[in-house]
Design a protein around this motif. Structure first.
Motif, short mmCIF file in Angstrom:
data_model
loop_
_atom_site.label_atom_id
_atom_site.label_comp_id
_atom_site.label_asym_id
_atom_site.label_seq_id
_atom_site.Cartn_x
_atom_site.Cartn_y
_atom_site.Cartn_z
N CYS A 1 10.90 2.87 -4.02
CA CYS A 1 11.93 2.19 -4.80
C CYS A 1 13.11 3.08 -5.19
CB CYS A 1 11.31 1.56 -6.05
SG CYS A 1 10.14 0.25 -5.66
N HIS A 2 13.27 4.23 -4.54
CA HIS A 2 14.44 5.06 -4.83
C HIS A 2 14.70 6.03 -3.69
CE1 HIS A 2 17.23 6.46 -8.11
NE2 HIS A 2 17.37 7.44 -7.23
N VAL A 3 15.60 5.63 -2.79
CA VAL A 3 16.05 6.52 -1.70
C VAL A 3 17.56 6.40 -1.59
CG1 VAL A 3 13.87 6.23 -0.44
CG2 VAL A 3 15.85 4.83 0.18
N HIS A 4 18.15 7.39 -0.93
CA HIS A 4 19.60 7.39 -0.67
C HIS A 4 19.84 7.59 0.81
CE1 HIS A 4 20.15 7.93 -5.01
NE2 HIS A 4 19.36 8.99 -4.95
N TRP B 1 11.72 -1.09 -17.50
CA TRP B 1 10.88 -0.53 -16.45
C TRP B 1 11.22 0.96 -16.29
CZ3 TRP B 1 7.93 -3.21 -12.36
CH2 TRP B 1 7.73 -4.57 -12.64
N VAL B 2 10.32 1.69 -15.64
CA VAL B 2 10.57 3.11 -15.38
C VAL B 2 10.23 3.42 -13.92
CG1 VAL B 2 8.26 3.90 -16.08
CG2 VAL B 2 10.22 5.45 -16.28
N LYS B 3 11.02 4.32 -13.34
CA LYS B 3 10.75 4.79 -11.99
C LYS B 3 10.01 6.12 -12.05
CE LYS B 3 14.39 2.57 -9.32
NZ LYS B 3 15.42 2.75 -8.27
N VAL C 1 7.46 1.51 -11.12
CA VAL C 1 7.55 1.58 -9.66
C VAL C 1 7.72 3.05 -9.28
CG1 VAL C 1 8.47 -0.74 -9.32
CG2 VAL C 1 10.05 1.16 -9.74
N TRP C 2 7.45 3.35 -8.02
CA TRP C 2 7.54 4.72 -7.52
C TRP C 2 8.71 4.86 -6.56
CZ3 TRP C 2 6.78 5.80 -2.21
CH2 TRP C 2 6.88 7.16 -1.88
N GLY C 3 9.35 6.03 -6.59
CA GLY C 3 10.39 6.33 -5.61
C GLY C 3 10.31 7.78 -5.16
N SER C 4 10.56 8.02 -3.90
CA SER C 4 10.51 9.39 -3.36
C SER C 4 11.75 10.20 -3.73
CB SER C 4 10.37 9.35 -1.84
OG SER C 4 11.56 8.83 -1.24
N ARG D 1 2.88 0.75 -6.08
CA ARG D 1 3.50 0.74 -4.75
C ARG D 1 3.52 -0.62 -4.08
NH1 ARG D 1 2.86 5.79 -1.02
NH2 ARG D 1 1.70 4.29 0.22
N LEU D 2 2.61 -1.50 -4.45
CA LEU D 2 2.47 -2.74 -3.70
C LEU D 2 2.94 -3.99 -4.45
CD1 LEU D 2 -1.05 -2.07 -2.17
CD2 LEU D 2 1.10 -2.12 -0.91
N ARG D 3 2.53 -4.12 -5.71
CA ARG D 3 2.74 -5.38 -6.42
C ARG D 3 3.88 -5.33 -7.43
NH1 ARG D 3 -2.58 -4.62 -5.77
NH2 ARG D 3 -2.96 -3.74 -7.84
N ASN D 4 3.95 -4.26 -8.19
CA ASN D 4 5.01 -4.19 -9.21
C ASN D 4 6.42 -4.36 -8.63
OD1 ASN D 4 2.82 -3.65 -10.82
ND2 ASN D 4 3.42 -1.56 -11.34
N PRO D 5 6.74 -3.73 -7.49
CA PRO D 5 8.10 -3.89 -6.97
C PRO D 5 8.48 -5.33 -6.66
CG PRO D 5 7.03 -2.01 -5.94
CD PRO D 5 5.96 -2.76 -6.70
N LEU D 6 7.50 -6.16 -6.34
CA LEU D 6 7.81 -7.56 -6.03
C LEU D 6 8.37 -8.27 -7.26
CD1 LEU D 6 4.71 -8.44 -3.84
CD2 LEU D 6 7.07 -8.17 -3.07
N GLN D 7 7.92 -7.89 -8.45
CA GLN D 7 8.43 -8.50 -9.67
C GLN D 7 9.87 -8.08 -9.94
OE1 GLN D 7 5.78 -8.25 -13.14
NE2 GLN D 7 4.22 -7.38 -11.79
N LEU D 8 10.18 -6.83 -9.62
CA LEU D 8 11.49 -6.29 -9.95
C LEU D 8 12.53 -6.60 -8.90
CD1 LEU D 8 12.89 -4.63 -12.15
CD2 LEU D 8 12.19 -2.56 -10.94
#
Length: 267
Positions: free
Chosen positions: A10-13, A186-188, A220-223, A258-265
């Protein structure tokens, strides 16, 4: 990184060295959507959230092209002016943008006062179901509280909300963070190397545990690929950015991140 296929980063550039950049900051090398897709796919991640880098300011052209090239797989977070038109917002939404970003850490992060921009745009954001994403230092967290209450928007806090390794247990930021979480923020889980930590990021375990207790399923997680604040000679392994999450959270909670939370956001 072991989890089921179909995960989200959930966080790339992405960057194009030929694209114009704002003066006074770094000049990026080209880092493409295909490159990050290949790295992510190797770790069972198939969906990305492309975040507008500060160097491009409010020129979202590269972000828009990448989202369109992704044919609906990915989502985006843009940077816009207070005067942005409904037509431009609609184009961004159709491409997959689901939020706008305010960067108060980068030297070229915000050319307009973020609070003013947010107040003017809040009705349009609510209409489209967008959120407001904040890259701030932990000392800035208290200032977000009245804006969160006033606008009623979902706030997303970049890079563990600026909570660094070694942040004191009685730091005032914890109280503000708890209030933001209670108000629906929310927090990343991302940007470890920006938080006074280095690989394998073991020093982030304690603050991550405390943040997880506050936010529960609103994480959510981001690299943070390609890690713009690191020395370009350092090629941080993609899976390394997931290690603190897997070390601290239970298997079910880590999978949800990684799987479910991002669908809500991001839908």
């Amino acid at each position: 990184m072991s989890t089921s296929p179909g995960g989200w980063d959930c966080h790339v550039h992405i960057f194009d060295a030929a694209a114009p950049v704002l003066a006074g900051h770094y000049r990026p090398a080209t880092r493409t959507l295909a490159e990050i897709e290949a790295r992510a796919t190797a770790e069972d991640v198939s969906r990305l959230v492309l975040v507008q880098p500060s160097v491009y300011g409010r020129d979202n052209a590269l972000l828009l092209r990448a989202l369109q090239a992704g044919a609906g797989r990915h989502r985006g977070v843009a940077v816009v002016a207070a005067e942005v038109s409904d037509a431009e917002l609609d184009v961004l939404h159709a491409a997959g943008v689901r939020g706008i970003r305010f960067n108060q850490v980068s030297p070229v992060g915000s050319s307009q006062p973020p609070a003013d921009v947010l107040r003017r745009l809040a009705p349009k954001l609510r209409e489209r179901g967008w959120h407001a994403q904040w890259y701030v230092r932990r000392s800035d967290l208290p200032a977000l509280l009245p804006l969160q209450r006033e606008t009623g928007l979902v706030f997303v806090l970049d890079h563990l909300a600026g909570i660094e390794a070694g942040t004191a247990a009685d730091d005032p930021a914890w109280g503000a963070l708890a209030a933001l979480a209670g108000g629906g923020a929310w927090v990343k889980l991302s940007g470890w190397y920006r938080l006074n930590s280095s690989a394998p990021f073991d020093t982030m375990h304690a603050p991550l545990q405390r943040v997880a207790r506050l936010f529960g399923g609103a994480m959510v997680w981001g690299s943070d690929w390609p890690h713009t604040s690191l020395d370009p000679a350092i090629d941080l392994p993609y899976a390394t950015t997931w290690q603190p999450v897997r070390a601290v959270l239970s298997g079910a909670q880590a999978d949800a991140v990684r799987l479910r939370n991002p669908l809500q956001l991001y839908g």
